[in-house]
Motif scaffolding. Structure first.
Motif, PDB file in Angstrom:
ATOM      1  N   TRP A  44      81.193 120.931  52.550  1.00  0.00           N
ATOM      2  CA  TRP A  44      81.770 119.443  52.611  1.00  0.00           C
ATOM      3  C   TRP A  44      82.499 119.190  53.671  1.00  0.00           C
ATOM      4  O   TRP A  44      83.220 120.129  54.434  1.00  0.00           O
ATOM      5  CB  TRP A  44      82.644 119.610  51.529  1.00  0.00           C
ATOM      6  N   THR A  45      82.411 117.906  54.408  1.00  0.00           N
ATOM      7  CA  THR A  45      83.004 117.392  55.472  1.00  0.00           C
ATOM      8  C   THR A  45      83.475 116.102  55.022  1.00  0.00           C
ATOM      9  O   THR A  45      82.915 115.187  54.224  1.00  0.00           O
ATOM     10  CB  THR A  45      82.103 117.377  56.754  1.00  0.00           C
ATOM     11  N   MET A  46      84.385 115.586  55.873  1.00  0.00           N
ATOM     12  CA  MET A  46      85.169 114.342  55.807  1.00  0.00           C
ATOM     13  C   MET A  46      85.339 113.418  57.175  1.00  0.00           C
ATOM     14  O   MET A  46      85.991 114.012  57.843  1.00  0.00           O
ATOM     15  CB  MET A  46      86.363 114.144  55.009  1.00  0.00           C
ATOM     16  N   GLU A  47      84.862 112.496  57.289  1.00  0.00           N
ATOM     17  CA  GLU A  47      84.809 111.522  58.341  1.00  0.00           C
ATOM     18  C   GLU A  47      85.773 110.603  58.002  1.00  0.00           C
ATOM     19  O   GLU A  47      86.039 109.950  57.112  1.00  0.00           O
ATOM     20  CB  GLU A  47      83.575 110.884  58.842  1.00  0.00           C
ATOM     21  N   GLY A  48      86.891 110.362  59.165  1.00  0.00           N
ATOM     22  CA  GLY A  48      87.919 109.197  58.873  1.00  0.00           C
ATOM     23  C   GLY A  48      89.038 109.747  58.128  1.00  0.00           C
ATOM     24  O   GLY A  48      89.934 108.806  57.851  1.00  0.00           O
ATOM     25  N   GLY A  49      89.411 111.153  58.052  1.00  0.00           N
ATOM     26  CA  GLY A  49      90.783 111.581  57.612  1.00  0.00           C
ATOM     27  C   GLY A  49      91.345 112.045  58.736  1.00  0.00           C
ATOM     28  O   GLY A  49      91.106 112.033  59.728  1.00  0.00           O
ATOM     29  N   ALA A 113      90.807 101.192  50.680  1.00  0.00           N
ATOM     30  CA  ALA A 113      89.733 102.065  51.253  1.00  0.00           C
ATOM     31  C   ALA A 113      88.844 102.075  50.676  1.00  0.00           C
ATOM     32  O   ALA A 113      88.263 101.741  49.553  1.00  0.00           O
ATOM     33  CB  ALA A 113      90.404 103.466  51.377  1.00  0.00           C
ATOM     34  N   THR A 114      87.447 102.425  51.471  1.00  0.00           N
ATOM     35  CA  THR A 114      86.211 102.565  50.955  1.00  0.00           C
ATOM     36  C   THR A 114      85.747 103.957  51.142  1.00  0.00           C
ATOM     37  O   THR A 114      85.933 104.310  52.600  1.00  0.00           O
ATOM     38  CB  THR A 114      85.482 101.526  51.663  1.00  0.00           C
ATOM     39  N   PHE A 115      85.261 104.662  50.455  1.00  0.00           N
ATOM     40  CA  PHE A 115      84.861 105.907  50.486  1.00  0.00           C
ATOM     41  C   PHE A 115      83.243 105.930  50.418  1.00  0.00           C
ATOM     42  O   PHE A 115      82.741 105.387  49.082  1.00  0.00           O
ATOM     43  CB  PHE A 115      85.378 107.084  49.660  1.00  0.00           C
ATOM     44  N   THR A 116      82.374 106.363  51.120  1.00  0.00           N
ATOM     45  CA  THR A 116      81.120 106.477  51.043  1.00  0.00           C
ATOM     46  C   THR A 116      80.995 107.893  50.641  1.00  0.00           C
ATOM     47  O   THR A 116      81.090 108.804  51.665  1.00  0.00           O
ATOM     48  CB  THR A 116      80.314 106.035  52.204  1.00  0.00           C
ATOM     49  N   MET A 117      80.410 108.567  49.692  1.00  0.00           N
ATOM     50  CA  MET A 117      80.088 109.809  49.242  1.00  0.00           C
ATOM     51  C   MET A 117      78.687 110.244  49.132  1.00  0.00           C
ATOM     52  O   MET A 117      77.930 109.559  48.570  1.00  0.00           O
ATOM     53  CB  MET A 117      81.029 110.385  48.143  1.00  0.00           C
ATOM     54  N   GLN A 118      78.485 111.396  50.013  1.00  0.00           N
ATOM     55  CA  GLN A 118      76.990 111.716  49.844  1.00  0.00           C
ATOM     56  C   GLN A 118      76.824 112.972  48.843  1.00  0.00           C
ATOM     57  O   GLN A 118      77.907 113.625  48.709  1.00  0.00           O
ATOM     58  CB  GLN A 118      76.488 112.249  51.223  1.00  0.00           C
ATOM     59  N   ILE A 127      81.993 112.830  52.957  1.00  0.00           N
ATOM     60  CA  ILE A 127      82.681 111.763  52.706  1.00  0.00           C
ATOM     61  C   ILE A 127      82.949 110.927  54.117  1.00  0.00           C
ATOM     62  O   ILE A 127      83.242 111.555  55.045  1.00  0.00           O
ATOM     63  CB  ILE A 127      83.971 111.747  52.049  1.00  0.00           C
ATOM     64  N   TRP A 128      82.649 109.774  53.896  1.00  0.00           N
ATOM     65  CA  TRP A 128      83.024 108.958  54.959  1.00  0.00           C
ATOM     66  C   TRP A 128      84.144 107.833  54.678  1.00  0.00           C
ATOM     67  O   TRP A 128      83.897 107.180  53.396  1.00  0.00           O
ATOM     68  CB  TRP A 128      81.828 107.874  55.638  1.00  0.00           C
ATOM     69  N   ARG A 129      85.449 108.104  55.035  1.00  0.00           N
ATOM     70  CA  ARG A 129      86.632 107.216  54.540  1.00  0.00           C
ATOM     71  C   ARG A 129      86.970 106.161  55.576  1.00  0.00           C
ATOM     72  O   ARG A 129      86.855 106.324  56.927  1.00  0.00           O
ATOM     73  CB  ARG A 129      87.843 108.167  54.654  1.00  0.00           C
ATOM     74  N   ASN A 130      87.136 104.877  55.178  1.00  0.00           N
ATOM     75  CA  ASN A 130      87.321 103.717  56.106  1.00  0.00           C
ATOM     76  C   ASN A 130      88.709 103.152  55.257  1.00  0.00           C
ATOM     77  O   ASN A 130      88.639 102.446  54.124  1.00  0.00           O
ATOM     78  CB  ASN A 130      86.289 102.889  56.335  1.00  0.00           C
TER      79      ASN A 130
END
Length: 155
Positions: A44-49, A113-118, A127-130
């Motif tokens: 697991w990884t998260m972008e934008g955190g 916030a908007t989270f795009t989860m794969q 997760i891409w967090r904006n």
């Protein structure tokens, strides 16, 4: 913009993916690190955190160590799923000791916030967090000032 062709999951899979995404944000609200680590893939990884967040379960632990003392509740505004992705738009009400070094104790912050989860094999893989982090900083009283070289001199 990249458009990729994927096999279309059935309605049951899309519904399960949506439930997983909502459960993930509920676990964040509850500060339930054990539940979160059970919902993610080992990679697991998260972008934008937080910057330099490790992958996998260690990343969740580092994320919560970085967040520090916080009381928060995510309210889900929208959940949209297509293919292997779920997009969640949510509103957070929180009180945090500090945010980006700006003291926040006693100040309720509200931000979106908007989270795009794969989703892969029933687990959150990425997760891409904006999030409206600047909005939070302003709520805490932070101000943006131009560099000293650009400020007019005082008489």
């Amino acid at each position: 913009m990249t458009i990729t062709a994927t096999t279309t999951p059935d309605t049951d899979t899309l519904t399960a993916n949506k439930r997983l995404a909502v459960a993930f944000l509920d676990a964040i609200s509850d500060g339930d690190v054990a539940a979160l680590t059970a919902m993610i893939t080992p990679t697991w990884t998260m972008e934008g955190g937080s910057p330099d967040l490790p992958a996998g379960r260690e990343g969740i632990r580092v994320l919560f160590a970085h967040i520090g003392g916080v009381e928060q509740r995510w309210t889900i505004d929208d959940v949209i799923a297509e293919g292997d992705k779920v997009v969640v738009r949510a509103t957070n009400h929180c009180e945090q000791d500090s945010f980006f070094g700006v003291p926040g104790r006693g100040i309720v912050q509200v931000f979106t916030a908007t989270f795009t989860m794969q989703i892969a094999d029933g687990l959150v893989a990425r997760i891409w967090r904006n999030a409206a982090d600047l909005q939070r900083l302003f709520q805490l009283g932070a101000r943006i000032l131009p560099p000293a070289t650009m400020r007019p001199s005082m008489p």
